[in-house]
Design a protein around this motif. Structure first.
Motif, PDB file in Angstrom:
ATOM      1  N   GLY A  48     -16.354  22.402  52.800  1.00 43.38           N
ATOM      2  CA  GLY A  48     -16.910  21.174  52.256  1.00 43.38           C
ATOM      3  C   GLY A  48     -16.021  20.576  51.175  1.00 43.38           C
ATOM      4  N   PRO A  49     -15.993  19.261  51.070  1.00 41.09           N
ATOM      5  CA  PRO A  49     -15.123  18.613  50.078  1.00 41.09           C
ATOM      6  C   PRO A  49     -15.502  18.927  48.639  1.00 41.09           C
ATOM      7  CG  PRO A  49     -16.600  17.019  51.120  1.00 41.09           C
ATOM      8  CD  PRO A  49     -16.734  18.291  51.887  1.00 41.09           C
ATOM      9  N   ARG A  50     -16.748  19.282  48.374  1.00 43.25           N
ATOM     10  CA  ARG A  50     -17.151  19.591  46.998  1.00 43.25           C
ATOM     11  C   ARG A  50     -16.549  20.901  46.505  1.00 43.25           C
ATOM     12  NH1 ARG A  50     -20.007  16.150  49.100  1.00 43.25           N
ATOM     13  NH2 ARG A  50     -20.295  17.515  50.879  1.00 43.25           N
ATOM     14  N   LEU A  51     -16.035  21.731  47.417  1.00 43.78           N
ATOM     15  CA  LEU A  51     -15.384  22.976  47.018  1.00 43.78           C
ATOM     16  C   LEU A  51     -13.934  22.769  46.616  1.00 43.78           C
ATOM     17  CD1 LEU A  51     -16.709  25.802  46.969  1.00 43.78           C
ATOM     18  CD2 LEU A  51     -17.961  24.180  48.359  1.00 43.78           C
ATOM     19  N   LEU A  52     -13.384  21.557  46.844  1.00 45.54           N
ATOM     20  CA  LEU A  52     -11.998  21.305  46.484  1.00 45.54           C
ATOM     21  C   LEU A  52     -11.769  21.493  44.989  1.00 45.54           C
ATOM     22  CD1 LEU A  52     -11.028  18.180  48.634  1.00 45.54           C
ATOM     23  CD2 LEU A  52     -10.371  20.552  48.976  1.00 45.54           C
ATOM     24  N   ARG A  53     -12.776  21.151  44.210  1.00 45.68           N
ATOM     25  CA  ARG A  53     -12.642  21.300  42.759  1.00 45.68           C
ATOM     26  C   ARG A  53     -12.390  22.753  42.380  1.00 45.68           C
ATOM     27  NH1 ARG A  53     -16.222  22.317  38.575  1.00 45.68           N
ATOM     28  NH2 ARG A  53     -15.634  21.394  36.566  1.00 45.68           N
ATOM     29  N   ASN A  54     -13.006  23.688  43.078  1.00 45.93           N
ATOM     30  CA  ASN A  54     -12.789  25.106  42.801  1.00 45.93           C
ATOM     31  C   ASN A  54     -11.358  25.515  43.095  1.00 45.93           C
ATOM     32  OD1 ASN A  54     -15.666  24.553  43.262  1.00 45.93           O
ATOM     33  ND2 ASN A  54     -15.947  26.747  42.948  1.00 45.93           N
ATOM     34  N   PHE A  55     -10.776  24.954  44.164  1.00 42.02           N
ATOM     35  CA  PHE A  55      -9.392  25.273  44.493  1.00 42.02           C
ATOM     36  C   PHE A  55      -8.434  24.627  43.496  1.00 42.02           C
ATOM     37  CE2 PHE A  55     -11.532  26.239  48.410  1.00 42.02           C
ATOM     38  CZ  PHE A  55     -10.799  27.280  48.953  1.00 42.02           C
ATOM     39  N   MET A  56      -8.755  23.413  43.051  1.00 42.26           N
ATOM     40  CA  MET A  56      -7.913  22.752  42.065  1.00 42.26           C
ATOM     41  C   MET A  56      -7.921  23.515  40.738  1.00 42.26           C
ATOM     42  SD  MET A  56      -6.549  20.108  43.524  1.00 42.26           S
ATOM     43  CE  MET A  56      -6.024  19.063  42.172  1.00 42.26           C
ATOM     44  N   ARG A  57      -9.040  24.184  40.440  1.00 43.96           N
ATOM     45  CA  ARG A  57      -9.146  24.937  39.193  1.00 43.96           C
ATOM     46  C   ARG A  57      -8.452  26.291  39.264  1.00 43.96           C
ATOM     47  NH1 ARG A  57     -15.240  25.667  37.915  1.00 43.96           N
ATOM     48  NH2 ARG A  57     -14.330  26.807  36.163  1.00 43.96           N
ATOM     49  N   ASP A  58      -7.976  26.683  40.427  1.00 42.35           N
ATOM     50  CA  ASP A  58      -7.398  28.011  40.588  1.00 42.35           C
ATOM     51  C   ASP A  58      -6.158  28.156  39.709  1.00 42.35           C
ATOM     52  OD1 ASP A  58      -7.377  30.561  42.397  1.00 42.35           O
ATOM     53  OD2 ASP A  58      -5.319  29.853  42.350  1.00 42.35           O
ATOM     54  N   THR A  59      -6.244  29.044  38.737  1.00 49.46           N
ATOM     55  CA  THR A  59      -5.155  29.219  37.774  1.00 49.46           C
ATOM     56  C   THR A  59      -3.904  29.777  38.442  1.00 49.46           C
ATOM     57  OG1 THR A  59      -6.797  29.628  36.042  1.00 49.46           O
ATOM     58  CG2 THR A  59      -4.535  30.258  35.573  1.00 49.46           C
ATOM     59  N   GLY A  60      -4.078  30.628  39.440  1.00 47.35           N
ATOM     60  CA  GLY A  60      -2.921  31.219  40.100  1.00 47.35           C
ATOM     61  C   GLY A  60      -1.997  30.177  40.697  1.00 47.35           C
ATOM     62  N   ASN A  61      -2.544  29.218  41.427  1.00 52.53           N
ATOM     63  CA  ASN A  61      -1.711  28.170  42.019  1.00 52.53           C
ATOM     64  C   ASN A  61      -1.009  27.342  40.948  1.00 52.53           C
ATOM     65  OD1 ASN A  61      -2.328  28.856  44.649  1.00 52.53           O
ATOM     66  ND2 ASN A  61      -4.029  27.409  44.814  1.00 52.53           N
ATOM     67  N   GLN A  62      -1.714  27.057  39.862  1.00 51.80           N
ATOM     68  CA  GLN A  62      -1.112  26.258  38.802  1.00 51.80           C
ATOM     69  C   GLN A  62       0.031  27.005  38.116  1.00 51.80           C
ATOM     70  OE1 GLN A  62      -4.217  24.928  36.159  1.00 51.80           O
ATOM     71  NE2 GLN A  62      -5.545  24.306  37.832  1.00 51.80           N
ATOM     72  N   VAL A  63      -0.146  28.307  37.901  1.00 48.78           N
ATOM     73  CA  VAL A  63       0.912  29.099  37.274  1.00 48.78           C
ATOM     74  C   VAL A  63       2.127  29.201  38.194  1.00 48.78           C
ATOM     75  CG1 VAL A  63       1.515  31.426  36.494  1.00 48.78           C
ATOM     76  CG2 VAL A  63      -0.647  30.395  35.791  1.00 48.78           C
ATOM     77  N   VAL A  64       1.899  29.338  39.492  1.00 45.99           N
ATOM     78  CA  VAL A  64       3.012  29.422  40.450  1.00 45.99           C
ATOM     79  C   VAL A  64       3.839  28.148  40.401  1.00 45.99           C
ATOM     80  CG1 VAL A  64       3.584  29.452  42.909  1.00 45.99           C
ATOM     81  CG2 VAL A  64       1.916  31.079  41.991  1.00 45.99           C
ATOM     82  N   LEU A  65       3.186  27.008  40.511  1.00 50.90           N
ATOM     83  CA  LEU A  65       3.910  25.744  40.467  1.00 50.90           C
ATOM     84  C   LEU A  65       4.599  25.556  39.121  1.00 50.90           C
ATOM     85  CD1 LEU A  65       4.576  23.146  41.984  1.00 50.90           C
ATOM     86  CD2 LEU A  65       2.492  22.133  41.024  1.00 50.90           C
ATOM     87  N   GLY A  66       3.929  25.933  38.031  1.00 51.52           N
ATOM     88  CA  GLY A  66       4.521  25.801  36.707  1.00 51.52           C
ATOM     89  C   GLY A  66       5.742  26.685  36.531  1.00 51.52           C
TER      90      GLY A  66
END
Length: 453
Positions: free
Chosen positions: A93-111
């Motif tokens: 569901g599209p409302r779960l996208l926010r949970n994926f955007m909040r995922d710290t692991g993905n943000q740290v990898v890109l950073g």
């Protein structure tokens, strides 16, 4: 609730995909200038075998290779993240996208990849050979740190491959939403808050008789989902102007511009300044959050379950997992006292009448849609009844028991109409009688198993 606006801002930053990478890019920039300064001043003398001792050409080639590879890897990681978001939107569901955007692991990898690229770029521009018209300068310490960052990035890449394949699994998603639900319960339903139900009659006596006739509404200045209410700010406003404020909505509801936010008593104190101050205490946004909205994580679990039992997916096992987590959340909830709708100032004078959420509304949100869409699925129906039986063992509140009995009755009635096989219906009926037995022999569990926060 303290620092509501700060908490909302932090939640928005944490939910964005740019914040942590931006911070890491700034840190990489500062690290680059720090290492270059140490190399130029020569204040730090390090003579170890692992320190880079090559020439300018070798350092340039090395950092160019690292910087170029980081850009390619960052682009690949970003592409994989986009694919994961697409899978999440279609499966959960599209409302779960926010949970994926909040995922710290993905943000740290890109950073990490972006920070390493920026670091190498800044160090690379300072390296000069003897024939470049400059005095030779090879920042050995800075180049060594660049090599170390490249090795760390390799480790981060290995972690990302594992992490990207994990976060899109149904069990992982359901567990994360369930953790949000339990966290919201701990935050919004502390073990002791406000006045108890026994003081309800006394509170009603404190409300002016002429409230309904003399109170005037304050309309909303914007449109959106009510994410949070700064109740401390409302208390300050009410004390400053000697007001009694009754809220007409609660977090999670959709507010239309011009609709009533609150009723103010006495009404003659309503003016443009007060309207602006009241509106500033209501935080609106494009989407719901679990900051003050306990129903939001429940709706997320229900949405995953509904998609799982849809004809297109037909995965009752995922729906059963969602029901299990809903059951655990409601077992946690029934052991907590619901906050009082009445808020008092330091002088124990009634200032705010809030619109509180009720247990019946939360159980409706948790069970109704799953029951309606899964009424012909025997496994889902049985697990719903088992969930209700489990919740019943955690409470002896008569109102809660009546609500649970009501849902069990509706499930049995739907089963009678939709389940054609006699044996399947008998299995459902057996679980229904277990619910009745649990309601009759319910007991109170003093402590929830989750650790205190």
């Amino acid at each position: 609730m303290r620092n509501v606006k700060v908490s909302t801002l932090w939640d928005q930053l944490h939910s964005s995909y740019w914040f942590i990478p931006a911070v890491m890019a700034v840190v990489a920039t500062a690290l680059a200038f720090t290492m270059l300064t140490l190399d130029r001043t020569g204040k730090v003398e390090i003579d170890y075998w692992w320190l880079y001792t090559g020439g300018a050409d070798g350092a340039q080639s090395l950092l160019e290779a690292v910087a170029g590879s980081m850009v390619s890897v960052a682009a690949t990681a970003f592409s994989i993240t986009i694919v994961a978001l697409q899978l999440a939107a279609s499966n959960f569901g599209p409302r779960l996208l926010r949970n994926f955007m909040r995922d710290t692991g993905n943000q740290v990898v890109l950073g990490t990849f972006i920070g390493t690229f920026i670091y190498c770029l800044l160090v690379l521009r300072t390296i000069h050979g003897e024939g470049d018209g400059y005095s030779q300068f090879v920042p050995q310490l800075a180049v060594t740190v660049g090599i170390l960052l490249a090795m760390i990035s390799i480790g981060i890449l290995i972690y990302f491959i594992h992490h990207a394949s994990t976060i899109i699994q149904a069990s992982h998603v359901i567990q994360n939403v369930s953790a949000d639900l339990h966290s919201a319960i701990e935050r919004l339903f502390p073990k002791k808050i406000g006045r108890g139900e026994s003081e309800h009659t006394q509170t009603l006596a404190e409300i002016p008789v002429s409230f309904e006739e003399e109170a005037l509404p304050i309309p909303a200045n914007g449109t959106g989902y009510l994410q949070a209410i700064d109740d401390e700010e409302l208390i300050k406003i009410a004390c400053k102007y000697n007001l009694l404020i009754r809220l007409q909505t609660r977090p999670g509801k959709f507010v239309v511009q011009g609709s009533n936010l609150v009723l103010i008593f006495p009404g003659e104190k309503v003016n443009q300044k007060l309207t602006k101050q009241i509106n500033n205490a209501f935080i609106l946004g494009k989407e719901r959050t679990e900051q003050q909205d306990i129903e939001f994580p429940i709706n997320q679990l229900v949405e995953i379950a509904l998609r799982a039992i849809s004809p297109a997916i037909n995965d009752p096992f995922t729906a059963i997992r969602c029901i299990d987590q809903l059951s655990a959340g409601l077992c946690h909830l029934v052991q907590r006292s619901f906050p009082s709708s009445y808020r008092y100032d330091k002088n124990n004078k009634l200032r705010i009448i809030a619109e509180g959420v009720k247990f019946a509304e939360l159980t409706d949100a948790a069970f109704n849609q799953i029951r309606q869409y899964g009424r012909s699925d025997v496994a889902v129906t049985i697990r719903l009844l088992e969930a209700i039986a489990a919740i019943a063992t955690f409470t002896n509140n008569s109102k809660y028991q009546a609500t649970l009995r009501h849902h069990a009755d509706m499930i049995l009635q739907d089963s009678r109409e939709k389940i054609s096989q006699e044996q399947d219906y008998k299995n459902v009926e057996e679980r229904y009688y277990q619910v009745i037995k649990s309601l009759n022999n319910s007991r109170t569990i003093k402590d929830w198993n989750s650790p205190e926060k």
